[in-house]
Write an enzyme that holds these catalytic residues in place. Sequence first.
Site, mmCIF file in Angstrom:
data_model
loop_
_atom_site.group_PDB
_atom_site.id
_atom_site.type_symbol
_atom_site.label_atom_id
_atom_site.label_comp_id
_atom_site.label_asym_id
_atom_site.label_seq_id
_atom_site.Cartn_x
_atom_site.Cartn_y
_atom_site.Cartn_z
ATOM 1 N N SER A 60 41.021 49.153 34.205
ATOM 2 C CA SER A 60 40.781 50.476 33.618
ATOM 3 C C SER A 60 41.548 51.575 34.348
ATOM 4 C CB SER A 60 39.287 50.801 33.673
ATOM 5 O OG SER A 60 38.531 49.743 33.160
HETATM 6 N N1 SAH Z 1 36.426 47.239 34.878
HETATM 7 C C1 SAH Z 1 37.494 46.320 34.639
HETATM 8 C C2 SAH Z 1 37.969 46.453 33.209
HETATM 9 C C3 SAH Z 1 37.901 45.180 32.542
HETATM 10 S S1 SAH Z 1 38.379 45.192 30.857
HETATM 11 C C4 SAH Z 1 38.648 46.592 35.585
HETATM 12 O O1 SAH Z 1 38.756 47.726 36.080
HETATM 13 O O2 SAH Z 1 39.461 45.710 35.831
HETATM 14 C C5 SAH Z 1 36.880 44.563 30.145
HETATM 15 C C6 SAH Z 1 36.492 43.160 30.539
HETATM 16 O O3 SAH Z 1 35.318 42.848 29.802
HETATM 17 C C7 SAH Z 1 37.519 42.091 30.183
HETATM 18 O O4 SAH Z 1 37.873 41.392 31.329
HETATM 19 C C8 SAH Z 1 36.784 41.210 29.195
HETATM 20 O O5 SAH Z 1 37.099 39.836 29.311
HETATM 21 C C9 SAH Z 1 35.333 41.464 29.547
HETATM 22 N N2 SAH Z 1 34.385 41.151 28.497
HETATM 23 C C10 SAH Z 1 34.480 41.385 27.157
HETATM 24 N N3 SAH Z 1 33.394 40.935 26.513
HETATM 25 C C11 SAH Z 1 32.573 40.402 27.470
HETATM 26 C C12 SAH Z 1 31.300 39.754 27.424
HETATM 27 N N4 SAH Z 1 30.631 39.559 26.292
HETATM 28 N N5 SAH Z 1 30.769 39.334 28.586
HETATM 29 C C13 SAH Z 1 31.422 39.500 29.771
HETATM 30 N N6 SAH Z 1 32.629 40.093 29.862
HETATM 31 C C14 SAH Z 1 33.197 40.533 28.728
#
Ligand code: SAH
Length: 214
Positions: A60
């Site tokens: 993010s």
């Molecule tokens: N905060 C993270 C952003 C990750 S993007 C950072 O700064 O790196 C969002 C993440 O949510 C992705 O890795 C995706 O795989 C995960 N995600 C999406 N749906 C999900 C679910 N149902 N359960 C767990 N993770 C999920």
Amino acid sequence: MTQAARKIRLVLDLRRAGVTDTRVLSAIERIPRELFVPEAFQDQAYENTALPISCSQTISQPLIVALMTELLEPDKRLRVLEIGTGSGYQTAVLCQLFRRVYTIERHRELILEAETRLAQLKCHNVTALCTDGTRGLPEQAPFPRILVTAAAPEMPATLADQLDDGGIMIVPIGTSVADQWIYKVTREGKGFREDRKGQVRFVPLVAGAVPAAS
Ligand code: SAH
């Protein structure tokens, strides 16, 4: 410009953009974001932008990490549940500001990489789980704080139900990238107060298991 100088510039940018909680700013200052960013994007590690990571996901934008963390009203005495570990960068920030962090990611590759980085940074107050975060973590509920870092199509009731009375959930909601908003959900007894905050662009929260090939 060195990474250290870029990092100082980023923290100043976050202040200018309205982040006022000094605990959040110093957590951002402490965490080496370059550790969470792929090799090819190292020179952009301290730009205020989201960047691609494995499994077609993103780390993010630092401003969004800071603003969502601030909205979460961090407290060293509390536990927090995070859905969407991704690179683990936001998780590392939470580890500085909460007593214990439970983080859930559906992609095994991402969670393994994130765990390695968090161990390198000596974030020992984290429990990382590879499962479907839309179910929350009923075994450890209720939580005083929940942070969702992927966009839910609608208010995730299962997660809201795992909030303590007075607890806060920060969650992006929206089905299209052009119409996604951060909501602050506060549990008030049997009901919930929902406050809409800024507009954002997150990858979607996907329910269910990851297909074997991905
Ligand atoms: N905060 C993270 C952003 C990750 S993007 C950072 O700064 O790196 C969002 C993440 O949510 C992705 O890795 C995706 O795989 C995960 N995600 C999406 N749906 C999900 C679910 N149902 N359960 C767990 N993770 C999920």
